[in-house]
Design a protein around this motif. Structure first.
Motif, PDB file in Angstrom:
ATOM      1  N   THR A 354       0.851  -1.182   0.000  1.00  0.00           N
ATOM      2  CA  THR A 354       0.000   0.000   0.000  1.00  0.00           C
ATOM      3  C   THR A 354       0.894   1.242   0.000  1.00  0.00           C
ATOM      4  O   THR A 354       1.982   1.245   0.588  1.00  0.00           O
ATOM      5  CB  THR A 354      -0.919   0.034   1.230  1.00  0.00           C
ATOM      6  OG1 THR A 354      -0.121  -0.030   2.415  1.00  0.00           O
ATOM      7  CG2 THR A 354      -1.882  -1.146   1.213  1.00  0.00           C
ATOM      8  N   TYR A 355       0.433   2.298  -0.670  1.00  0.00           N
ATOM      9  CA  TYR A 355       1.192   3.545  -0.711  1.00  0.00           C
ATOM     10  C   TYR A 355       0.224   4.692  -0.949  1.00  0.00           C
ATOM     11  O   TYR A 355      -0.968   4.474  -1.147  1.00  0.00           O
ATOM     12  CB  TYR A 355       2.265   3.501  -1.809  1.00  0.00           C
ATOM     13  CG  TYR A 355       1.741   3.611  -3.232  1.00  0.00           C
ATOM     14  CD1 TYR A 355       1.862   4.804  -3.942  1.00  0.00           C
ATOM     15  CD2 TYR A 355       1.131   2.538  -3.877  1.00  0.00           C
ATOM     16  CE1 TYR A 355       1.390   4.919  -5.248  1.00  0.00           C
ATOM     17  CE2 TYR A 355       0.659   2.642  -5.173  1.00  0.00           C
ATOM     18  CZ  TYR A 355       0.794   3.832  -5.852  1.00  0.00           C
ATOM     19  OH  TYR A 355       0.318   3.945  -7.143  1.00  0.00           O
ATOM     20  N   GLU A 356       0.714   5.905  -0.899  1.00  0.00           N
ATOM     21  CA  GLU A 356      -0.097   7.095  -1.159  1.00  0.00           C
ATOM     22  C   GLU A 356       0.489   7.858  -2.337  1.00  0.00           C
ATOM     23  O   GLU A 356       1.711   7.918  -2.493  1.00  0.00           O
ATOM     24  CB  GLU A 356      -0.127   8.010   0.071  1.00  0.00           C
ATOM     25  CG  GLU A 356      -0.799   7.410   1.290  1.00  0.00           C
ATOM     26  CD  GLU A 356      -0.732   8.348   2.473  1.00  0.00           C
ATOM     27  OE1 GLU A 356      -0.114   9.422   2.337  1.00  0.00           O
ATOM     28  OE2 GLU A 356      -1.295   8.014   3.524  1.00  0.00           O
ATOM     29  N   GLU A 357      -0.389   8.421  -3.151  1.00  0.00           N
ATOM     30  CA  GLU A 357       0.099   9.310  -4.196  1.00  0.00           C
ATOM     31  C   GLU A 357       0.711  10.544  -3.538  1.00  0.00           C
ATOM     32  O   GLU A 357       0.126  11.121  -2.626  1.00  0.00           O
ATOM     33  CB  GLU A 357      -1.030   9.711  -5.139  1.00  0.00           C
ATOM     34  CG  GLU A 357      -1.392   8.635  -6.140  1.00  0.00           C
ATOM     35  CD  GLU A 357      -2.204   9.183  -7.300  1.00  0.00           C
ATOM     36  OE1 GLU A 357      -2.022   8.694  -8.422  1.00  0.00           O
ATOM     37  OE2 GLU A 357      -3.009  10.091  -7.078  1.00  0.00           O
ATOM     38  N   THR A 358       1.873  10.934  -4.010  1.00  0.00           N
ATOM     39  CA  THR A 358       2.580  12.032  -3.384  1.00  0.00           C
ATOM     40  C   THR A 358       3.507  12.699  -4.385  1.00  0.00           C
ATOM     41  O   THR A 358       3.861  12.112  -5.414  1.00  0.00           O
ATOM     42  CB  THR A 358       3.403  11.530  -2.179  1.00  0.00           C
ATOM     43  OG1 THR A 358       4.090  12.630  -1.586  1.00  0.00           O
ATOM     44  CG2 THR A 358       4.433  10.507  -2.612  1.00  0.00           C
ATOM     45  N   LEU A 359       3.897  13.916  -4.067  1.00  0.00           N
ATOM     46  CA  LEU A 359       4.845  14.663  -4.899  1.00  0.00           C
ATOM     47  C   LEU A 359       6.256  14.618  -4.319  1.00  0.00           C
ATOM     48  O   LEU A 359       7.134  15.369  -4.765  1.00  0.00           O
ATOM     49  CB  LEU A 359       4.393  16.122  -5.026  1.00  0.00           C
ATOM     50  CG  LEU A 359       3.166  16.353  -5.910  1.00  0.00           C
ATOM     51  CD1 LEU A 359       2.578  17.728  -5.659  1.00  0.00           C
ATOM     52  CD2 LEU A 359       3.522  16.199  -7.381  1.00  0.00           C
TER      53      LEU A 359
END
Length: 371
Positions: A354-359
């Motif tokens: 699992t991960y998060e969209e990020t900049l």
């Protein structure tokens, strides 16, 4: 946003109708990460605004047995139940991944994913949303010796770290990679030996990486503090009402909405999930899901269901892997399972993280020669 002038340059004001800044923020927060990365170059106020946006887009990264040319799949949890939502999209591997490579996920933190590759001593830290990557220097421990790992963030130094460790009855050796220093450091912990961890991949929360440490007497959660580079006192597991056995043979661990959760293992007839609603407080454990064997059995087996919860969605549904072969969504209201992805090859275990969209960007480092 305090202290930042979000007004547009005069050249844009003359030909752009006024749009309230909160509307701009809302629109930008819905755009793909790669578009946001480009829009940061429009002007300094937009760069500051986009950098301040908390995207909060949980995703699951799914890898079949071999990748490149086979792409990875990124699953948007929230779009799974939207008729007009695109729940899955292809994500191409970093350029260093050779054809027909089997990937291993080391863990994730703030959108950065750690990658290992079978047959090669190559480790990569990668942002699947932007494509940024960093090939890590080789650790001292060989991949065949390693028996636990994780990715996390040290808030005291604002540094991302990768954990690569080995434990037996004599010693525990931990190698810690620092993104800021682009180097490994080795630590030996003689007080914490013979770690019998349920999963190789730890989960990150509150400045530490957590695993389940299994014991026939009393299993527990063990945590590696990324600021102090040492194992901390163990966290308590929920009281399962089984005389402290904690459903003994296996438990799994994950995070949901900034809380730890644990679940009963895949070799049980029932499935239970508990959430620690206040970090470190035993009394805050709350059982949020119970699936009896009568519901699981017909499709998954009555003795060993093989289910592994991966994420608890905001609507209460649970995303799960089954026997490392397919991904399913469980609806507790209807007590039904829905298959999302099925691996065609029965002998092909899937890898998920699992991960998060990020900049979050990865600074350019020295290019390392790969073997």
């Amino acid at each position: 946003m305090e202290g930042v002038d979000l007004t547009l340059p005069n050249s844009l004001k003359r030909r752009t109708p006024f749009i309230h800044q909160e509307i701009i923020r809302d629109i930008l927060s819905r755009l793909p990460v790669k578009s946001l990365k480009r829009f940061k170059c429009v002007c300094k106020p937009w760069q500051a605004l986009i950098t301040s946006i908390n995207l909060n887009r949980p995703r699951l990264l799914y890898a079949p047995l071999s990748v490149n040319p086979n792409p990875l799949l990124s699953v948007d949890y929230e779009a799974l139940n939207k008729e007009d939502g695109v729940a899955m999209k292809e994500v191409h591997c970093p350029a260093v991944v050779e054809p027909d490579t089997t990937l291993r996920f080391l863990g994730s933190c703030h959108g950065l994913v750690g990658l290992g590759m079978d047959g090669r001593d190559v480790l990569v830290l990668w942002n699947p949303s932007t494509g940024d990557m960093r090939v890590l220097p080789k650790p001292t421990l060989r991949k065949d010796d390693m028996n636990f790992h994780g990715v996390g963030y040290d808030p005291s130094t604002e540094d991302y770290k990768v954990i690569w460790g080995y434990s037996d009855h004599l010693k525990t050796v931990i190698e810690v990679y620092s993104l800021k220093r682009n180097a490994w450091r080795t630590y030996t912990d003689l007080k914490c030996v013979n770690l019998n961890l349920q999963d190789l991949q730890g989960c990150y929360l509150n400045g530490s990486i957590h695993w389940i440490k299994f014991s026939f007497l009393r299993s527990s959660i063990i945590s590696f503090d990324l600021a102090e580079n040492r194992f901390k006192d163990t966290l308590p597991l929920p009281d399962c009402g089984l005389g402290g056995s904690h459903e003994l043979s296996s438990l799994g661990i994950g995070t949901t909405r900034n809380c730890l959760f644990v679940h009963s293992g895949p070799d049980k007839p029932n499935l239970n999930i508990w959430v620690m609603k206040e970090f470190g407080v035993r009394e805050s454990w709350t059982r949020v899901l119970h699936i009896p064997s009568a519901v699981i059995g017909p499709d998954h087996g009555y003795d060993e269901h093989g289910l592994k919860p991966l994420c608890i969605l905001d609507n209460g549904e649970v995303f799960m892997a089954h026997d490392e072969k397919c991904l399913q969504l469980y609806n507790p209201s209807t007590m039904t399972f829905r298959r999302i992805i099925q691996e065609d090859d029965d002998n092909s275990p899937i890898e998920t993280v699992t991960y998060e969209e990020t900049l979050v960007s990865l600074p350019v480092a020295e290019v390392l020669e790969l073997e």
